[in-house]
Design a protein around this motif. Sequence first.
Motif, short mmCIF file in Angstrom:
data_model
loop_
_atom_site.label_atom_id
_atom_site.label_comp_id
_atom_site.label_asym_id
_atom_site.label_seq_id
_atom_site.Cartn_x
_atom_site.Cartn_y
_atom_site.Cartn_z
N LEU A 281 -55.26 -36.50 -38.38
CA LEU A 281 -54.64 -36.68 -37.06
C LEU A 281 -54.20 -35.36 -36.43
O LEU A 281 -53.42 -35.36 -35.48
N CYS A 282 -54.68 -34.26 -36.95
CA CYS A 282 -54.30 -32.94 -36.45
C CYS A 282 -55.53 -32.17 -35.95
O CYS A 282 -56.65 -32.47 -36.32
N ASP B 153 -50.25 -31.45 -34.26
CA ASP B 153 -50.45 -32.90 -34.14
C ASP B 153 -51.14 -33.22 -32.82
O ASP B 153 -50.90 -32.55 -31.81
N ARG B 154 -51.93 -34.26 -32.83
CA ARG B 154 -52.61 -34.70 -31.61
C ARG B 154 -51.60 -35.01 -30.51
O ARG B 154 -51.84 -34.77 -29.34
N ASP B 155 -50.44 -35.55 -30.87
CA ASP B 155 -49.41 -35.91 -29.89
C ASP B 155 -48.84 -34.69 -29.16
O ASP B 155 -48.26 -34.84 -28.08
N SER B 156 -48.97 -33.51 -29.72
CA SER B 156 -48.47 -32.29 -29.09
C SER B 156 -49.40 -31.78 -28.00
O SER B 156 -48.98 -30.97 -27.17
#
Length: 75
Positions: free
Chosen positions: A48-49, A66-69
């Motif tokens: 997920l990174c 992280d993908r969310d970043s």
Amino acid sequence: MSPFILDGDVITIAPLARDGPGIGQIVAFVNPVNRRLVVHRIVGRHELCFLIQGDNSPERAVTRIDRDSVLGRVV
């Protein structure tokens, strides 16, 4: 990100595609340590990174984020 992006250049950030950016694409993200906006190239993926690296980074260090970043990709 020199020579691709120079100081003073204006960039456009587009939303990520559903499957995410590919290796070689440039993304904008918020650095989780100092909360500053950063633009780097994706050099790999790991679960997920993303593995990212600046084109003109003196230490040429690869960083995992992280993908969310990731805010989006530079177009």
